[in-house]
Design a protein around this motif. Structure first.
Motif, mmCIF file in Angstrom:
data_model
loop_
_atom_site.group_PDB
_atom_site.id
_atom_site.type_symbol
_atom_site.label_atom_id
_atom_site.label_comp_id
_atom_site.label_asym_id
_atom_site.label_seq_id
_atom_site.Cartn_x
_atom_site.Cartn_y
_atom_site.Cartn_z
ATOM 1 N N ARG A 1 0.840 -1.208 0.000
ATOM 2 C CA ARG A 1 0.000 0.000 0.000
ATOM 3 C C ARG A 1 0.873 1.256 0.000
ATOM 4 O O ARG A 1 0.617 2.214 -0.741
ATOM 5 N N ASP A 2 1.907 1.246 0.839
ATOM 6 C CA ASP A 2 2.794 2.423 0.907
ATOM 7 C C ASP A 2 3.490 2.652 -0.428
ATOM 8 O O ASP A 2 3.648 3.810 -0.875
ATOM 9 N N SER B 1 1.801 7.107 -6.480
ATOM 10 C CA SER B 1 0.722 8.018 -6.880
ATOM 11 C C SER B 1 1.146 9.476 -6.735
ATOM 12 O O SER B 1 0.599 10.357 -7.393
ATOM 13 N N ARG B 2 2.161 9.729 -5.887
ATOM 14 C CA ARG B 2 2.638 11.101 -5.711
ATOM 15 C C ARG B 2 3.737 11.464 -6.710
ATOM 16 O O ARG B 2 3.943 12.637 -7.004
ATOM 17 N N ASP C 1 1.061 4.195 -2.799
ATOM 18 C CA ASP C 1 0.799 5.584 -2.415
ATOM 19 C C ASP C 1 1.952 6.490 -2.849
ATOM 20 O O ASP C 1 1.732 7.611 -3.339
#
Length: 576
Positions: free
Chosen positions: A52-53, A59-60, A56
């Motif tokens: 998940r990290d 996505s940035r 994430d």
């Protein structure tokens, strides 16, 4: 025995097949990730926090929807999983009341179609697996039953319980059953909903010999005897299907033991009563009719019981038996072949686990890896793997090698992430049509008996006793391997030689056996012969005492249950 048409198996993938298999597998993984990424397990599980990290962070800085990015993050951050990681989530299904907020989107979107349970053959407790999607493999693909009008499909449709999900206001929003995987698949095929069992009991599918009511009998012996009754009534039967070959052996044994009672029923048209059939008796009687001509035919062959081709004598049009008689169940193959005789086809029912449907059948112990879920392979030499090592240890399906042994690891549409299946399989080649790996089952990875410093897998132990010749076949205080054996026929003329033959095979399989013998750390294997019918009685007792499905019951190769061992030893008639 007639042979099935085997696929065109090639030892090495061509570049085109390799690329096609890689593309299909990665597309499959991306669909699974997209489907299950918002499930409760994927969003809350500690084991997936790094994944998940990583997404994430992407996505940035990047477009994490780029397939290559998602695949790379999966490979490098998702560790192996085992049942203990899922159990806290799955346990919410058993809460009363079962709340929507806790079980909706649990492992995959929505609610399960059914929840299946393991057989406890090698495990100490039952494992439960929610099943959300119906597998695309067709269980009848390549089978005579796909076109036959007269099939004895020995299946069970009962369920252990029904899960009822409520919303915040207490309104019922979903229902789904707890049942075996074979029952769940069949119920899904028939579009059976919870609460419809009574209606279904009265249905007779034209291509099946037994009315569906037989499939709701929970008593193991009565379940098989009733299937035998309706099969005997139909002279034109062409196929017979069980999950395991041991169930076919019990089917024939119980049929022979109840032969007179079954034939008396067929002659009069009065359905015989057996324990545990009261709730379906009226439904079954509707489809049971007198057939004295059939009884006369069966009486004329009853002296041939147990002879070669016995089933073909009962059913002259009999063409095919489907059931698992390879791998750990290879010990029953000779007896199954005896029952079938020449000219009858033999096929496996597939490599189907509670966790997933992993293999389509091609022969007695040859399977084609299915393409609905994402599989990776762990070399058999690797056992304990750290999270950091996962990415470097796992081999994608397009890079496996023929002749090598692996443990399959599945990421499934039903919400399992890199779940170790615990089996060892041998790669036999690749299907020339689409590159899918072709494999055979070897053994359970963790079914091992330790004698001093020699660890003996279940397959080695089983093969040693199966290798004894027909000419061969007390307990001592030195630790050793003890076999409990039920013979097909009488004890041979030289049973005293059996222990030494078994020992010779074991020594050939493991270099430490002779050393342990020399140091008095291990004795010569013992062999206890039990009376005929012991393992059939065990399977009946196991179904009733452990509350497992009648189609799941198996005898483990290595017994760790002292109660079970003591029960079997009461049936000993000879010690080699």
């Amino acid at each position: 025995m007639s042979q099935l048409v085997l696929p065109n198996v090639i030892p090495v993938l061509t570049p085109e097949l390799s690329q096609g298999l890689k593309q299909h597998s990665e597309d499959c993984l991306l669909r699974i990730i997209q489907r299950n990424l918002l499930s409760r397990y994927a969003t809350e599980s500690l084991s997936l926090h790094a994944f998940r990290d990583a997404l994430d962070e992407c996505s940035r800085t990047l477009d994490h929807s780029i397939p290559e990015v998602t695949l790379e993050r999966f490979r490098t951050t998702v560790p192996f999983s085992d049942y203990a990681m899922y159990e806290p989530f799955i346990s919410d299904l058993f809460k009363v009341p079962c709340k929507k907020a806790e079980v909706e989107n649990l492992l995959s979107p929505g609610y399960p179609t059914f929840v299946t349970l393991s057989s406890k053959t090698t495990g100490k407790s039952v494992k439960y697996f929610p099943k959300y999607t119906f597998p695309h493999p067709n269980p009848q693909e390549g089978s005579v039953s796909a076109t036959s009008s007269f099939n004895c499909l020995i299946m069970h449709l009962g369920s252990k319980r029904t899960f009822e999900v409520e919303d915040e206001s207490g309104q019922l929003v979903a229902q789904f059953p707890l049942c075996t995987v074979s029952s769940g698949i069949t119920r899904t095929l028939f579009n059976m909903k919870p609460g419809q069992d009574q209606t279904v009991m009265g249905i007779k599918v034209p291509t099946f010999t037994s009315p569906l009511g037989v499939s709701f009998i929970d008593n193991y012996r009565s379940f098989l005897v009733m299937h035998a009754l309706f099969a005997l009534q139909e002279r034109r039967l062409e196929t017979l299907c069980t999950t395991f070959g041991t169930i076919l052996i019990d089917f024939v044994t119980f049929m022979e033991e109840e032969w007179d009672k079954l034939l008396a029923g067929i002659e009069t048209g009065i359905l015989p009563a057996f324990d545990g059939t009261e709730h379906v008796h009226s439904y079954l009687q509707l489809h049971f009719f007198a057939n004295p001509e059939r009884v006369a035919e069966l009486r004329s062959i009853e002296t041939m019981k147990g002879s070669s081709g016995w089933l073909k004598k009962i059913w002259p049009d009999f063409k095919e038996y489907t059931g698992i008689v390879g791998g750990a169940w290879g010990g029953v193959l000779s007896k199954v072949l005896l029952y079938l005789g020449p000219g009858v086809g033999l096929r496996s029912s597939g490599y189907v686990l509670s966790e997933c449907w992993a293999g389509l059948p091609y022969s007695v112990n040859l399977y084609k890896l299915t393409r609905d879920d994402y599989y990776e392979l762990l070399p058999a030499s690797r056992v304990e793997i750290s999270d950091e090592e996962t990415a470097t240890c796992l081999i994608p399906v397009w890079q496996v090698e023929t002749g090598k042994i692996y443990e399959p690891v599945v990421t499934s549409h039903d919400g399992l992430w890199r779940y170790r299946l615990g089996d060892l399989v041998k790669m036999e080649g690749f299907d020339a049509s689409d590159g899918s790996p072709i494999f055979s089952f070897v053994q359970r990875r963790y079914a091992i008996m330790t004698m001093a410093d020699a660890s003996l897998p279940a397959a080695v132990i089983a093969n040693a006793i199966l290798s004894t010749t027909e000419n061969t076949i007390g307990r001592n205080h030195t630790p050793t391997i003890g076999y409990v054996v039920e013979l097909d026929g009488d004890i041979g003329p030289n049973p005293s030689l059996a222990r030494q033959e078994v020992l010779a095979v074991l020594k050939a399989q493991h270099e430490m056996i002779q050393r342990n013998l020399d140091m008095n750390m291990m004795g010569v294997p013992t062999i206890c012969i039990v009376e005929c019918g012991t393992f059939a009685e065990y399977r009946r007792w196991r179904v009733e005492s452990a509350d497992i499905g009648v189609m799941q019951v198996k005898v483990p190769v290595i017994l760790e249950d002292k109660t079970l061992l003591e029960r079997l030893l009461t049936k000993v008639i000879y010690e080699a």
